[in-house]
Write a protein that holds these residues in place. Structure first.
Motif, short mmCIF file in Angstrom:
data_model
loop_
_atom_site.label_atom_id
_atom_site.label_comp_id
_atom_site.label_asym_id
_atom_site.label_seq_id
_atom_site.Cartn_x
_atom_site.Cartn_y
_atom_site.Cartn_z
N ASP A 253 0.84 -1.21 0.00
CA ASP A 253 0.00 0.00 0.00
C ASP A 253 0.87 1.25 0.00
OD1 ASP A 253 -2.31 -1.57 0.14
OD2 ASP A 253 -2.23 -1.64 2.34
N HIS A 254 0.49 2.21 -0.86
CA HIS A 254 1.15 3.53 -0.93
C HIS A 254 2.65 3.41 -1.19
CE1 HIS A 254 -2.63 5.18 0.47
NE2 HIS A 254 -2.56 4.48 1.60
N SER A 335 -2.20 -5.08 0.76
CA SER A 335 -3.53 -5.58 0.40
C SER A 335 -3.33 -6.90 -0.33
CB SER A 335 -4.25 -4.59 -0.51
OG SER A 335 -4.44 -3.34 0.15
N LYS A 365 -8.11 -3.12 -2.09
CA LYS A 365 -7.73 -1.71 -2.15
C LYS A 365 -8.96 -0.82 -2.06
CE LYS A 365 -3.21 -2.00 -3.40
NZ LYS A 365 -2.08 -1.36 -2.69
N ARG A 369 -7.75 -0.86 1.87
CA ARG A 369 -6.37 -1.36 1.99
C ARG A 369 -6.14 -2.10 3.32
NH1 ARG A 369 -5.88 3.45 -0.92
NH2 ARG A 369 -4.75 3.23 -2.90
N ASN A 370 -4.96 -2.69 3.43
CA ASN A 370 -4.54 -3.40 4.64
C ASN A 370 -5.57 -4.47 5.02
OD1 ASN A 370 -2.93 -4.13 6.80
ND2 ASN A 370 -3.84 -2.61 8.17
#
Length: 376
Positions: A253-254, A335, A365, A369-370
């Motif tokens: 993520d990111h 994710s 996502k 996310r996560n």
């Protein structure tokens, strides 16, 4: 150095000549006796039936000069002499040991193509069962198909009662057979291995060459090409045995923000840390590969939907708990999308199974996310 030790160091050619003369015409026997005296330090009188006869004292006087009425009796001691095969084996073993050479097996045809494994004194069992030392995914192989081992300075191939046979060249073997440098060993009609004698540098070069074709240079996990080939094999295996295979697609993520803020060298370091962290969680039989960019794929054999979800959650939590030396953020999340092929689902092509996991990952996502999302 003892006399028996000297005899052990005799080369094969010396012993062959000695035996040939000893068993030859009478004209050669006197010459043979003198030859034996020379080799044994002038202590041996003759060689008979694989034994050397040694007088208890020095060399006897010439008996031809003595009266036949008073023959001189000489007490002798017998010391066993190693056979030609034993001497050749000992010499070969010492020569290989002195050079530091080792025997390598390379997969010329089969899966995994190009894989290299060393043949140690304990031997290597080859098959497609989990108990084999060298597992090859070939439906023509038996679970424990063949054994390749070293005995002294030679390499032997032994068929372990396989269904489709073990071949040296074009000849099917029925009993343990000696093979030499460059020999090609066929297993089950499809897989072909090559035996080669190599030193340490050559072995390292062969392994690096193989790794360069199947491993990702940055993270040292498997690459996309190997993933696609292995996934096709896993799906076929699961279909033959009515088993399951799960695919987990992991996306950081990111991750773009990390590259933009800290630079690509930091992003590369994060990818290496995450890959190593996932490898610690997975089973030895699970496959971890870098799919591209910040995406990784995990292939797990023989897991149910529930167990695949447990594995994905364990991976997610483990990565979220990593402490990274980044300014402003010391943690990273992932994710994960998962898809399972099995008797209750279907056995799609590798691309279709990867696409299903990718769709599930994008859903994760979209949900914030996560998290882990299963396809379907």
């Amino acid at each position: 150095m003892t006399l028996s030790r000297q005899l052990w160091q005799l080369r094969k050619g010396h012993l062959q000549l000695l035996r040939a003369r000893a068993s030859g015409p009478p004209a050669h026997r006197s010459e043979t006796t003198q030859f034996a005296w020379t080799l044994a330090g002038r202590h041996a009188t003759c060689i008979v039936g694989g034994e050397v006869m040694f007088p208890s004292s020095r060399r006897p006087r010439d008996l031809a000069r003595r009266s036949s009425r008073r023959p001189r009796r000489i007490s002798t001691t017998k010391i066993p002499v190693p056979s030609i095969a034993e001497i050749a084996e000992a010499v070969a073993r010492e020569e290989v040991k002195a050079r530091g050479d080792r025997f390598l097996l390379t997969v010329l045809r089969g899966d995994p193509l190009g894989r290299v494994i060393r043949v140690d004194d304990d031997g290597v069992t080859i098959g497609r069962g989990e108990n084999a030392d060298f597992v090859l995914d070939d439906p023509g192989l038996s679970w424990s198909h063949a054994r390749i081992f070293r005995q002294g300075g030679q390499v032997w191939v032994e068929d372990l009662g396989s269904t489709n046979g073990t071949f040296v060249g074009d000849r099917r073997i029925r009993e343990p057979t000696v093979v030499g440098d460059g020999a090609r060993i066929g297993l089950g009609g499809h897989t072909v291995l090559k035996l080669s004698l190599a030193d340490e540098l050559e072995e390292e070069s062969a392994r690096r060459l193989y790794d360069s074709t199947v491993k990702d240079a940055l993270t040292s996990v498997h690459n996309r090409r190997y993933l696609v080939e292995r996934l096709a094999t896993e799906i076929s295996f699961a279909q033959r045995h009515s088993d399951t295979v799960a695919v987990l697609l992991v996306d950081l993520d990111h991750f773009k923000q990390i590259n933009d803020t800290h630079g690509h060298h930091v992003g590369d370091a994060v990818l290496r840390v995450v890959a190593a962290a996932m490898q610690r969680v997975l089973r030895p039989e699970d496959l971890l590969a870098r799919f591209g960019g910040d995406e990784f794929v995990i292939v797990a054999r023989s897991v149910t939907d529930e167990n695949a979800h447990i594995l994905a959650e364990r991976l997610r939590a483990h990565i979220a708990g990593l402490s990274l030396p980044l300014e402003g953020s010391q943690h990273i999340t992932v994710s994960i999308g998962m898809a399972v092929a099995g008797p209750q689902h279907a056995y799609p092509a590798p691309d279709a199974l990867l696409a299903a996991a990718d769709t599930a990952m994008y859903e994760a996502k979209h949900q914030g996310r996560n998290r882990v999302v299963a396809h379907g």
